[in-house]
Design an enzyme around this catalytic site. Structure first.
Site, mmCIF file in Angstrom:
data_model
loop_
_atom_site.group_PDB
_atom_site.id
_atom_site.type_symbol
_atom_site.label_atom_id
_atom_site.label_comp_id
_atom_site.label_asym_id
_atom_site.label_seq_id
_atom_site.Cartn_x
_atom_site.Cartn_y
_atom_site.Cartn_z
ATOM 1 N N HIS A 8 -6.948 -1.123 1.713
ATOM 2 C CA HIS A 8 -7.530 -0.254 2.738
ATOM 3 C C HIS A 8 -7.496 1.220 2.326
ATOM 4 O O HIS A 8 -8.189 2.035 2.915
ATOM 5 C CB HIS A 8 -6.886 -0.498 4.109
ATOM 6 N N GLU A 64 6.345 8.402 4.038
ATOM 7 C CA GLU A 64 6.107 8.024 5.429
ATOM 8 C C GLU A 64 7.392 8.156 6.250
ATOM 9 O O GLU A 64 8.493 8.013 5.712
ATOM 10 C CB GLU A 64 5.649 6.567 5.503
ATOM 11 N N ASP A 111 4.712 -2.606 -2.956
ATOM 12 C CA ASP A 111 4.022 -2.444 -1.672
ATOM 13 C C ASP A 111 3.026 -1.281 -1.708
ATOM 14 O O ASP A 111 1.942 -1.374 -1.146
ATOM 15 C CB ASP A 111 5.065 -2.198 -0.565
ATOM 16 N N HIS A 165 -1.813 0.469 -3.685
ATOM 17 C CA HIS A 165 -2.637 1.585 -3.209
ATOM 18 C C HIS A 165 -2.693 2.795 -4.132
ATOM 19 O O HIS A 165 -3.763 3.323 -4.417
ATOM 20 C CB HIS A 165 -2.124 2.047 -1.853
ATOM 21 N N LYS A 201 9.756 5.360 2.328
ATOM 22 C CA LYS A 201 9.805 5.106 3.773
ATOM 23 C C LYS A 201 10.981 5.874 4.372
ATOM 24 O O LYS A 201 11.899 6.289 3.666
ATOM 25 C CB LYS A 201 10.020 3.613 4.033
HETATM 26 O O1 LIG Z 1 -0.868 4.836 6.318
HETATM 27 P P1 LIG Z 1 -1.318 3.407 6.450
HETATM 28 O O2 LIG Z 1 -2.787 3.253 6.537
HETATM 29 O O3 LIG Z 1 -0.559 2.679 7.542
HETATM 30 O O4 LIG Z 1 -0.925 2.712 5.078
HETATM 31 C C1 LIG Z 1 0.406 2.623 4.705
HETATM 32 C C2 LIG Z 1 0.879 1.187 4.799
HETATM 33 O O5 LIG Z 1 0.111 0.423 3.865
HETATM 34 C C3 LIG Z 1 0.463 -0.953 3.830
HETATM 35 O O6 LIG Z 1 -0.385 -1.626 2.926
HETATM 36 C C4 LIG Z 1 1.893 -1.088 3.399
HETATM 37 O O7 LIG Z 1 2.246 -2.464 3.356
HETATM 38 C C5 LIG Z 1 2.795 -0.349 4.368
HETATM 39 O O8 LIG Z 1 4.143 -0.439 3.957
HETATM 40 C C6 LIG Z 1 2.362 1.090 4.482
HETATM 41 O O9 LIG Z 1 3.132 1.705 5.506
#
Ligand SMILES: O=P(O)(O)OC[C@H]1O[C@@H](O)[C@H](O)[C@@H](O)[C@@H]1O
Length: 457
Positions: free
Chosen positions: A166, A204, A223, A228, A325
């Site tokens: 995403h 985050e 993860d 990403h 995190k």
């Molecule tokens: O900021 P977004 O769009 O929630 O994406 C972050 C998240 O992306 C997810 O794919 C991870 O598994 C999570 O750990 C992460 O927090």
């Protein structure tokens, strides 16, 4: 208008109600003409009323209830085991799809189950134009990703496989294309001659949030970085593609990933785990004491790697990728550090900070921080920040990715070779960590990471 059938495998799970259905809800609200028939399937029995209630609450959570009638009209739920050939073939055979009304099979399933369903699918004749959409993680190492790719290739061609990331639907990431390639200013300096280093951060404030079952076996490197941040890096670093068509774009991304390595997995990686602390007024327990965590696994909640891209444009420029995190503040940025100028005229004083271009991933802005003549004394230098907004989208990243998926356009999907490359890049680091060659440091929840990590300040 023709319609797409979205068959969700794993429809009773958390991913479907928390991300997929809300993403679909916003998409249908923004794209009023789009027609999607949603068919949910999973192992547990569920009545039609219970399924409709689930769809309804996801749409309401996305504040998109007005799009509900278009889905409730013909949605249904079918209980069944998708790893069983006859069950899956029967389910797919019962759908009203053809070349003009294509089928998207969405695997909202744990990776091991996805792999089994792929094996089952390989023995079934799929309708023409079927797209298979798979959530991350795509495999658990380069070998398993390769095997999964080979299985998928038995069912559909590569451009019908949608490996979801995403982050490729994040508008800031898409905006990099315009910022980088539609200006004369940046591209000539976007290389090792002018750039010192590039940092990509995704810190985050979220904690484990009840995801121990998944996260404790994954950790921050798998993860966030393997999936990403390497994709974001590839978009930051890629050569200008001839077009933004799926082939050109994904070729450019693939070239960067193929050239990328962590040269010294021990010296060029760091890992840490949060201990008890507070984020604002929220008390956060020690990660190791969180429900469902196995402290012996030594899972990291903060990971950093330094990647080198061995090509003409980037050789020698470190790309530092970090994600953690339970931080005290959110920092989601790409920071490009420029080299100092070749010569500053004698007598101009005070140039000590490099120029930077900071691209904020949510909210979507960029800041060009330049050295300028300071106020008061023209011969003493100061700094000026030029802040700009990057165009936003009405869709959340999931909606953006879904839109592309339902159009059967894989532009925003991770191509098979790229998925394997991402594992190849991080595997030596995972191995070094497995051998305990890199210390697992700690940081209190609510802090900015371990004190001695200067990059987290
Ligand atoms: O900021 P977004 O769009 O929630 O994406 C972050 C998240 O992306 C997810 O794919 C991870 O598994 C999570 O750990 C992460 O927090």
């Amino acid at each position: 208008m023709t319609g797409t059938t979205l068959l969700i495998l794993g429809a009773s799970g958390d991913l479907t109600s928390r991300l997929l259905l809300p993403g679909l809800a916003t998409l249908l609200t923004v794209e009023g003409e789009r027609s999607v028939t949603v068919v949910g399937s999973d192992l547990p029995e569920m009545t039609a009323d219970a399924w409709e209630a689930r769809v309804t609450s996801s749409f309401e959570a996305a504040k998109a209830a007005e799009a509900l009638p278009r889905v409730l009209d013909d949605t249904r739920y079918v209980a069944g085991d998708a790893t069983d050939r006859d069950t899956l073939a029967g389910l797919i055979g019962s759908l009203d799809v053809d070349a003009d009304n294509p089928l998207v099979v969405y695997f909202a399933l744990p990776p091991q189950v996805s792999a089994k369903v792929c094996t089952t699918l390989a023995g079934i004749d799929l309708p023409a134009n079927t797209t298979l959409a798979l959530e991350k993680p795509f495999g658990y190492d380069a070998q398993s990703a390769k095997e999964l790719n080979e299985l998928l290739a038995q069912s559909v061609p590569e451009d019908r496989v949608f490996r979801i990331d995403h982050f490729l639907g994040l508008y800031t990431v898409l905006n990099l294309l315009g910022l980088r390639f539609a200006n004369r200013l940046l591209e000539p300096v976007w290389n090792r001659d002018s750039i010192e280093k590039v940092e990509i951060f995704y810190d985050e404030t979220v904690t484990l949030e009840g995801r121990a079952g998944y996260f404790d076996r994954a950790g921050a490197l798998r993860d966030m970085i393997q999936s990403h941040l390497l994709q974001v890096m590839a978009v930051v670093a890629m050569d200008p593609p001839a077009s933004v068509g799926q082939r050109d774009l994904r070729d450019a991304i693939g070239q960067i990933l193929r050239a990328a390595t962590v040269v010294d997995p021990v010296a060029c990686s760091r890992r840490a785990r949060y201990t008890a602390g507070s984020i604002g007024d929220r008390r956060v327990p020690d990660y190791a004491a969180e429900e469902g965590v196995d402290p012996d696994l030594g899972t990291e909640t903060l990971a950093e790697v330094e990647v080198e891209i061995a090509n003409h444009r980037w050789a020698g420029v470190p790309f530092i990728l970090r994600s953690g995190k339970s931080f005290g503040r959110v920092r989601k940025q790409v920071v490009v550090h420029f080299k100092p100028p070749a010569h500053v005229p004698d007598g101009l004083l005070g140039r000590d900070t490099p120029d930077t271009l900071t691209i904020d991933l949510r909210p979507d802005t960029f800041t060009l921080s330049l050295t300028t003549n300071g106020a008061g004394d023209a011969f003493t230098l100061g700094r000026t920040d030029l802040v700009g907004e990057l165009g936003g989208s009405q869709l959340e990243p999931y909606g953006e990715v879904l839109s592309s998926m339902l159009d059967c356009n894989p532009r925003l999907a991770v191509r098979g070779d790229a998925a394997e490359e991402c594992w190849r890049i991080v595997e030596p680091v995972l191995d070094a960590w497995e051998r305990d060659d890199v210390e697992l440091e700690t940081y209190p929840a609510g802090s900015q990471g371990p004190d001695n990590w200067s990059s987290t300040r």
